[in-house]
Design a protein around this motif. Structure first.
Motif, PDB file in Angstrom:
ATOM      1  N   SER A 291       0.529  -0.997   0.247  1.00 27.48           N
ATOM      2  CA  SER A 291       0.309  -0.341  -0.305  1.00 27.48           C
ATOM      3  C   SER A 291       0.804   0.807  -0.306  1.00 27.48           C
ATOM      4  CB  SER A 291      -0.644   0.397   1.762  1.00 27.48           C
ATOM      5  OG  SER A 291      -0.059   0.435   2.704  1.00 27.48           O
ATOM      6  N   GLU A 292       1.853   1.527  -0.065  1.00 24.51           N
ATOM      7  CA  GLU A 292       3.121   1.814   0.121  1.00 24.51           C
ATOM      8  C   GLU A 292       4.141   1.415  -0.098  1.00 24.51           C
ATOM      9  OE1 GLU A 292       3.171   2.628   5.338  1.00 24.51           O
ATOM     10  OE2 GLU A 292       2.948   4.731   3.348  1.00 24.51           O
ATOM     11  N   LEU A 293       5.222   2.725  -0.560  1.00 28.42           N
ATOM     12  CA  LEU A 293       6.253   2.438  -0.702  1.00 28.42           C
ATOM     13  C   LEU A 293       7.271   1.868   0.324  1.00 28.42           C
ATOM     14  CD1 LEU A 293       7.679   4.901  -3.501  1.00 28.42           C
ATOM     15  CD2 LEU A 293       6.840   2.295  -3.722  1.00 28.42           C
ATOM     16  N   PRO A 294       8.498   1.071   0.525  1.00 26.34           N
ATOM     17  CA  PRO A 294       9.789   0.922   1.466  1.00 26.34           C
ATOM     18  C   PRO A 294       9.716   2.097   1.918  1.00 26.34           C
ATOM     19  CG  PRO A 294       9.481  -0.683   0.207  1.00 26.34           C
ATOM     20  CD  PRO A 294       9.261  -0.695  -0.630  1.00 26.34           C
ATOM     21  N   PRO A 295      10.755   2.389   2.815  1.00 27.44           N
ATOM     22  CA  PRO A 295      11.932   3.527   3.466  1.00 27.44           C
ATOM     23  C   PRO A 295      12.478   3.607   1.880  1.00 27.44           C
ATOM     24  CG  PRO A 295      11.296   2.233   4.939  1.00 27.44           C
ATOM     25  CD  PRO A 295      11.052   1.214   4.508  1.00 27.44           C
ATOM     26  N   PRO A 296      12.836   4.642   1.308  1.00 26.63           N
ATOM     27  CA  PRO A 296      14.239   4.909   1.036  1.00 26.63           C
ATOM     28  C   PRO A 296      15.374   4.228   1.782  1.00 26.63           C
ATOM     29  CG  PRO A 296      13.050   7.084   1.501  1.00 26.63           C
ATOM     30  CD  PRO A 296      12.465   6.411   1.899  1.00 26.63           C
ATOM     31  N   SER A 297      15.585   4.234   2.410  1.00 24.39           N
ATOM     32  CA  SER A 297      17.117   3.715   2.831  1.00 24.39           C
ATOM     33  C   SER A 297      17.153   1.589   3.238  1.00 24.39           C
ATOM     34  CB  SER A 297      16.943   3.844   4.953  1.00 24.39           C
ATOM     35  OG  SER A 297      15.733   3.601   5.370  1.00 24.39           O
ATOM     36  N   ASP A 298      15.804   1.251   2.535  1.00 23.32           N
ATOM     37  CA  ASP A 298      15.240  -0.230   2.774  1.00 23.32           C
ATOM     38  C   ASP A 298      15.932  -0.156   1.371  1.00 23.32           C
ATOM     39  OD1 ASP A 298      15.327  -2.670   2.631  1.00 23.32           O
ATOM     40  OD2 ASP A 298      12.966  -2.672   3.282  1.00 23.32           O
ATOM     41  N   ILE A 299      16.778  -0.152   0.545  1.00 21.72           N
ATOM     42  CA  ILE A 299      17.336   0.122  -1.010  1.00 21.72           C
ATOM     43  C   ILE A 299      17.493  -1.730  -1.325  1.00 21.72           C
ATOM     44  CG2 ILE A 299      19.448   1.955  -0.750  1.00 21.72           C
ATOM     45  CD1 ILE A 299      21.107  -0.168  -0.403  1.00 21.72           C
ATOM     46  N   SER A 300      17.443  -2.456  -0.136  1.00 17.17           N
ATOM     47  CA  SER A 300      17.458  -3.977  -0.189  1.00 17.17           C
ATOM     48  C   SER A 300      16.185  -4.303  -0.949  1.00 17.17           C
ATOM     49  CB  SER A 300      18.034  -4.918   0.903  1.00 17.17           C
ATOM     50  OG  SER A 300      18.186  -6.582   0.330  1.00 17.17           O
ATOM     51  N   THR A 301      15.021  -4.496  -0.069  1.00 20.86           N
ATOM     52  CA  THR A 301      13.566  -4.166  -0.594  1.00 20.86           C
ATOM     53  C   THR A 301      13.212  -3.445  -1.928  1.00 20.86           C
ATOM     54  OG1 THR A 301      13.083  -4.980   1.133  1.00 20.86           O
ATOM     55  CG2 THR A 301      11.154  -4.179   0.235  1.00 20.86           C
ATOM     56  N   LEU A 302      13.740  -2.675  -2.139  1.00 22.91           N
ATOM     57  CA  LEU A 302      13.729  -1.194  -3.279  1.00 22.91           C
ATOM     58  C   LEU A 302      14.391  -2.139  -4.557  1.00 22.91           C
ATOM     59  CD1 LEU A 302      14.081   2.475  -1.938  1.00 22.91           C
ATOM     60  CD2 LEU A 302      12.269   1.018  -2.780  1.00 22.91           C
ATOM     61  N   GLY A 303      15.251  -3.167  -4.061  1.00 24.58           N
ATOM     62  CA  GLY A 303      15.768  -3.808  -5.355  1.00 24.58           C
ATOM     63  C   GLY A 303      14.763  -3.967  -5.641  1.00 24.58           C
ATOM     64  N   TYR A 304      14.455  -5.855  -4.597  1.00 29.42           N
ATOM     65  CA  TYR A 304      13.545  -6.387  -5.488  1.00 29.42           C
ATOM     66  C   TYR A 304      12.535  -5.724  -5.662  1.00 29.42           C
ATOM     67  CZ  TYR A 304      10.492 -10.368  -4.359  1.00 29.42           C
ATOM     68  OH  TYR A 304       9.163 -11.313  -4.388  1.00 29.42           O
ATOM     69  N   TYR A 305      11.710  -5.041  -5.217  1.00 23.55           N
ATOM     70  CA  TYR A 305      10.588  -4.620  -5.718  1.00 23.55           C
ATOM     71  C   TYR A 305      10.626  -4.167  -7.347  1.00 23.55           C
ATOM     72  CZ  TYR A 305       7.847  -5.031  -1.609  1.00 23.55           C
ATOM     73  OH  TYR A 305       7.397  -5.160  -0.552  1.00 23.55           O
ATOM     74  N   ASN A 306      11.999  -3.312  -7.730  1.00 25.14           N
ATOM     75  CA  ASN A 306      12.383  -2.669  -9.354  1.00 25.14           C
ATOM     76  C   ASN A 306      12.682  -3.859  -9.535  1.00 25.14           C
ATOM     77  OD1 ASN A 306      14.576  -2.800 -10.798  1.00 25.14           O
ATOM     78  ND2 ASN A 306      14.124  -0.514 -10.911  1.00 25.14           N
ATOM     79  N   ARG A 307      13.215  -5.364  -9.656  1.00 23.73           N
ATOM     80  CA  ARG A 307      13.141  -6.704 -10.513  1.00 23.73           C
ATOM     81  C   ARG A 307      12.126  -6.934 -11.094  1.00 23.73           C
ATOM     82  NH1 ARG A 307      17.119 -10.634 -11.232  1.00 23.73           N
ATOM     83  NH2 ARG A 307      16.468 -12.463 -12.055  1.00 23.73           N
ATOM     84  N   LYS A 308      11.064  -6.954  -9.494  1.00 25.00           N
ATOM     85  CA  LYS A 308       9.633  -7.525  -9.906  1.00 25.00           C
ATOM     86  C   LYS A 308       9.275  -6.778 -10.829  1.00 25.00           C
ATOM     87  CE  LYS A 308       5.765  -9.194  -6.839  1.00 25.00           C
ATOM     88  NZ  LYS A 308       5.446  -9.811  -5.652  1.00 25.00           N
ATOM     89  N   VAL A 309       8.846  -5.432 -10.808  1.00 17.65           N
ATOM     90  CA  VAL A 309       8.338  -4.449 -11.441  1.00 17.65           C
ATOM     91  C   VAL A 309       8.321  -4.642 -12.653  1.00 17.65           C
ATOM     92  CG1 VAL A 309       7.255  -2.704 -12.158  1.00 17.65           C
ATOM     93  CG2 VAL A 309       7.551  -3.593  -9.949  1.00 17.65           C
ATOM     94  N   ARG A 310      10.121  -4.522 -13.463  1.00 18.35           N
ATOM     95  CA  ARG A 310      10.412  -4.508 -14.741  1.00 18.35           C
ATOM     96  C   ARG A 310      10.206  -6.434 -14.786  1.00 18.35           C
ATOM     97  NH1 ARG A 310      15.477  -5.057 -14.989  1.00 18.35           N
ATOM     98  NH2 ARG A 310      15.857  -4.975 -12.002  1.00 18.35           N
TER      99      ARG A 310
END
Length: 242
Positions: free
Chosen positions: A194-213
């Protein structure tokens, strides 16, 4: 009605544990009078947050309840005490009874150090619009106010995908590119959040980025002008997937 607990933070209690926290972020309370403040934490349980955004398209419900956590500075009492709740009208665009419901006070029970303020957000009339509400704690006979930054909780919502305030100023833009409402809706939907992980959580953001791509490569999506929706490659540091 969906219900979620959200926390406006007392940075003075957590500043030492938050990397990159500047001196101006550390809040000090020196008055011995019992006081109250909002405590809000981001999804990682550590990062500071200044506001909360809720996008109604993630749910089919007509309302959504947020529980804003309030803590006391001082000792618990042997009696119930009252916390007065108000609104900073000059900084708000939401209308009481139309866009939200908010109690004028809540009780903190005897022996307790915290309670919550329920805020009911309403969807009706907000198609493709957003409103802003600044909930403000009020001093009374039981409590003064605590940390300066903890006096108010800023809420934004609407029946649209709302751009996070820090999209352009944090790693969000590196991870996702330019913001568009349609792109943001796809990100939340594909990742089931429902919202993005915090900007500091780069590992999770990287995982989500891969998933969306991966999703977009198999299911091309387009903006209203026909431009394909694309996500840049973001490795997310050592824990991300690039």
């Amino acid at each position: 009605m969906k219900k979620s607990a959200l926390y406006l933070l007392g940075a003075g209690l957590l500043a030492a544990a938050v990397s990159g926290c500047s001196e101006k972020d550390i809040m000090i309370y020196e008055d011995e009078t019992p006081a109250v403040y909002f405590e809000m934490l981001a999804a990682d349980g550590k990062s500071l947050r200044d506001s909360l955004v809720f996008s109604f398209p993630i749910t089919e419900e007509p309302t959504h309840q947020l529980d804003l956590r309030v803590r006391i500075i001082g000792f618990a009492a042997d009696r119930d005490r009252t916390i007065n709740v108000g609104v900073n009208a000059a900084e708000s665009t939401a209308e009481a009874g139309t866009h939200y419901d908010l109690p004028g006070s809540v009780t903190i029970p005897a022996g307790a150090y915290e309670t919550t303020i329920p805020v009911t957000l309403r969807r009706e009339g907000l198609k493709d619009k957003e409103v802003r509400l600044v909930v403000a704690l009020q001093p009374n006979a039981d409590f003064s106010l605590g940390f300066t930054r903890g006096h108010e909780a800023i809420l934004r919502w609407g029946d649209k995908y709302i751009k996070p305030d820090n999209w352009d100023s944090t790693v969000y833009k590196t991870c996702w590119g330019e913001f568009t409402e349609k792109k943001y809706g796809i990100i939340l939907s594909v990742c089931g959040i429902s919202e993005l992980p915090p900007p500091s959580d780069i590992s999770t953001l990287g995982y989500y980025n891969r998933k969306v791509r991966e999703y977009l490569s198999e299911n091309p999506q387009y903006e209203d002008d026909g431009k394909p929706i694309e996500i840049p490659v973001y490795n997310g540091g050592s824990g991300g997937l690039g």
